[in-house]
Write an enzyme that holds these catalytic residues in place. Structure first.
Site, PDB file in Angstrom:
ATOM      1  N   GLU A  12      54.501  41.959  79.864  1.00  0.00           N
ATOM      2  CA  GLU A  12      54.656  41.086  81.040  1.00  0.00           C
ATOM      3  C   GLU A  12      56.097  41.043  81.538  1.00  0.00           C
ATOM      4  O   GLU A  12      56.357  41.128  82.738  1.00  0.00           O
ATOM      5  CB  GLU A  12      54.166  39.675  80.729  1.00  0.00           C
ATOM      6  CG  GLU A  12      52.642  39.546  80.663  1.00  0.00           C
ATOM      7  CD  GLU A  12      52.051  39.965  79.325  1.00  0.00           C
ATOM      8  OE1 GLU A  12      52.812  40.362  78.421  1.00  0.00           O
ATOM      9  OE2 GLU A  12      50.803  39.896  79.190  1.00  0.00           O
ATOM     10  N   HIS A  51      44.390  30.280  77.582  1.00  0.00           N
ATOM     11  CA  HIS A  51      43.987  30.968  78.816  1.00  0.00           C
ATOM     12  C   HIS A  51      43.609  29.995  79.924  1.00  0.00           C
ATOM     13  O   HIS A  51      42.973  30.396  80.891  1.00  0.00           O
ATOM     14  CB  HIS A  51      42.765  31.864  78.572  1.00  0.00           C
ATOM     15  CG  HIS A  51      43.031  33.091  77.772  1.00  0.00           C
ATOM     16  ND1 HIS A  51      43.308  33.070  76.426  1.00  0.00           N
ATOM     17  CD2 HIS A  51      43.075  34.401  78.133  1.00  0.00           C
ATOM     18  CE1 HIS A  51      43.493  34.310  75.990  1.00  0.00           C
ATOM     19  NE2 HIS A  51      43.357  35.133  77.008  1.00  0.00           N
TER      20      HIS A  51
END
Lengths: 328, 325
Positions: free
Chosen positions: B59, B128
């Protein structure tokens, strides 16, 4: 030295002397509280910035760390503007907004002055990716210290650059200390180029105190990368003679170690080579020193004469303003 | 034309790439897999792996690469699977994307678009499901938007790509399957203005993203009880369109903020403080908010539901505010 010729040979000597004297003056100005914040001197490592920069073209990109005064000067930034930036004046290369750690000049494609260790490596990958996608021949050179190799961003950037064959040169200046932590105390693998094969990246290790060796290695790396060979890792072994910053009591290293490294000072070493080749003598060096001293004093005068940005402008440069140009 | 939110985002990206050769998409599984939430499904076959670029699980690396490419003239769209994963790239977004223009004294710009899924409601548990829009909205130098309708999903990307500064787009996971009729043709959304999604005179509901539809549902319930809610969809979380909020509150004299972020230090807190600063003397009742309970999002459905703002809770909060004075 011989194939370099006299003019180029002396020019490179002068570049190193410019950085050395500029930074010595910065150290004094820091004591006088003209320069504030952090000040990280590059003294001892000049051969790297000068040698690598000499291998680049104007269309290439350069990213550096917070110890970047030398890189900025070697890339051709105006010394007065760099000094004014140290002062925080509007005439500085970043209008004073960045200071010592954040020198930028888009005309020279000098992209900082980045002070999050390892944080600029992914930027270099993206710039390389842009060049590759547009079919350009430019290369992106990213300087960082060996301390950054412990950051995840080093590993992510190496992998991405290799995977996408980005024209990026990762130029690692290994000065043996990540701030005050010795290499052996922060890296399990201290042979730094051993990390490169894991990413399929070619790498070489060079004596960073030897200007001509640095320049030679940089030229070879730039050529390989420019011809589409993908990224390259250059390790430049060096040493910083001064403290990490102006707040560092240097408790982590012996004075004798510093003195031993000063014996390898890149400037006298290179001067001796020029002398041996008949390109320079003490008189020539004195002339260079004098010219550099004039330039440094002119830079100080420029910074002194500079102006403070009005507080009414405080909120500028946060988002784009009408009339701002974009870099391509 | 009836579209899902997911299809609208996809059409927006496809259109952008056909219109502008500088635009490309990169992120984890955006290509061969078709996108974690299937937003980019089919685009790689159409546009090729160079422009629909799969990335490794890096990321920080690929968001940083997006910033670098944007710095020298590209228009990258970087997809981060969820806001939780974006924390691995927070350094790049906060320390680089948001600062480079300023640190360089205005020499650089970062025309980058970062898209990420946010929010709970799909039983994806505590790594999440979070809503961290408020963190991003805290940072000067980036813009933060949250398209809550299919039309905004279709047209807000255009606005974001035209912006010379970094824009973070939050897509609530509960919205991807939402289908709405939207008019043919359109253009960039004016993200400087919040949208009044329902007009009303009794109380102002300020919300964004996935909470918009719960707020509208609550407004419908309350209408049946004789309470007329005005529902404001912020659209842009940074900067905030305070003029629209304050204008509404000055008319309704009451406000409830609905925000899926945790209560403490939330975007809701910022909005309430701004109302208190600017419209205190117009208020007939204390301000109220409906936020997520102070707990990492739990997996079991009944606990997840209990943690999040729900229609019943919004109705109750509004009724209490209306009961004052």
């Amino acid at each position: 030295v011989k194939d370099l010729g006299r003019d180029d040979g002396l020019r490179l000597l002068q570049e190193m002397v410019r950085i050395r004297r500029f930074e010595e003056r910065c150290g004094e100005l820091y004591q006088q509280e003209k320069i504030r914040g952090f000040l990280h001197l590059y003294i001892g490592q000049e051969a790297i910035a000068v040698g690598v920069m000499d291998a680049l073209l104007p269309e290439d990109d350069v990213l550096a760390t917070y110890r970047e005064h030398g890189h900025a000067l070697a890339r051709g930034l105006d010394m007065g503007e760099v000094m004014a930036e140290m002062y925080g004046k509007m005439q500085g290369s970043s209008r004073g907004r960045g200071g010592s750690m954040h020198i930028f000049d888009v005309d020279k494609r000098f992209f900082g002055g980045n002070a999050i260790v390892g944080g600029h490596l992914p930027l270099a990958v993206g710039m390389g990716l842009a060049h590759a996608m547009r079919g350009e021949r430019a290369v992106t050179v990213c300087f960082f210290g060996e301390g950054a190799m412990a950051e995840g961003e080093f590993h992510e950037a190496m992998n991405l650059a290799a995977l996408w064959r980005c024209p990026v040169i990762f130029a690692c200046e290994n000065n043996l200390y990540a701030m005050g932590t010795a290499l052996g105390r922060s890296e399990a693998q201290t042979t730094l180029i051993a990390k490169a094969p894991g990413y399929n990246v070619p790498a070489i290790s060079v004596d960073g105190m030897d200007l001509l060796a640095v320049r030679r290695a940089a030229k070879a790396a730039v050529q390989a990368v420019r011809e589409g060979g993908g990224p390259f890792l250059l390790e430049l072994k060096t040493y910083r003679f001064r403290a990490h910053s102006m707040f560092d009591a240097q408790l982590y290293r012996e004075k004798s170690e510093v003195e031993a490294w000063k014996e390898k000072d890149p400037i006298p070493r290179y001067f001796a080579e020029l002398k041996a080749a008949g390109h320079a003598d003490d008189e020539v060096l004195a002339a260079i020193e004098e010219a550099v001293q004039r330039e440094v004093e002119a830079a100080v005068a420029f910074a002194e004469a500079g102006s403070w940005e009005p507080v009414t402008d405080l909120l500028r440069f946060v988002t784009t303003e009408p009339g701002d140009a974009e870099v391509a | 034309m009836k579209l899902t939110y997911r299809e609208a985002m996809r059409d927006a990206m496809r259109e952008a790439m056909h219109k502008d050769p500088r635009v490309f998409l990169m992120g984890e599984d955006v290509g061969a897999y078709g996108g974690c939430y299937a937003v980019s499904k089919g685009l790689m076959a159409e546009l090729g792996p160079e422009r629909i670029r799969d990335t490794p699980l890096s990321e920080s690396g690929f968001v940083g690469a997006g910033i670098g490419a944007a710095l020298i003239g590209m228009r990258p769209i970087v997809e981060v699977m969820t806001v939780n994963f974006s924390l691995l790239a927070l350094d790049q977004i906060v320390n680089n994307a948001a600062t480079l223009r300023h640190m360089s004294g205005g020499q650089l710009s970062v025309p980058l678009v970062v898209r990420m899924a946010t929010g709970a409601g799909r039983q994806l548990a505590a790594q999440h499901s979070h809503s961290l829009e408020g963190w991003y909205a805290h940072v000067p130098g980036i813009k933060v938007v949250a398209p809550a309708t299919v039309a905004d999903a279709r047209w807000m990307l255009w606005t974001a790509l035209e912006d010379p500064d970094p824009v973070v787009i939050f897509e609530h996971v509960g919205l991807y399957n939402r289908a709405e009729e939207i008019p043919e043709g359109g253009g960039p959304v004016d993200i400087t203005r919040a949208a009044v999604r329902r007009a009303g005179k009794d109380v102002t509901l300020v919300t964004y993203g996935g909470s918009l539809h719960k707020s509208l549902e609550a407004a419908e319930v309350l209408a049946g009880q004789g309470v007329a809610c005005e529902v404001i969809d912020l659209r842009s979380l940074r900067p905030l369109d305070l003029a629209t909020i304050i204008g509404s509150v000055e008319r309704t004299r009451r406000a409830v903020v609905v925000d899926e972020g945790w209560r403490t230090g939330s975007l809701a807190a910022e909005i309430m403080a701004s109302i208190a600063e600017r419209a205190f003397w117009s208020l007939d009742a204390p301000l109220a908010r409906v936020c997520t309970a102070e707990v990492p999002i739990p997996y079991p459905k009944h606990l997840e539901d209990a943690a999040l703002p729900q229609v019943a809770g919004i109705v109750e909060a509004v009724r209490q505010v209306v009961a004052h004075g």
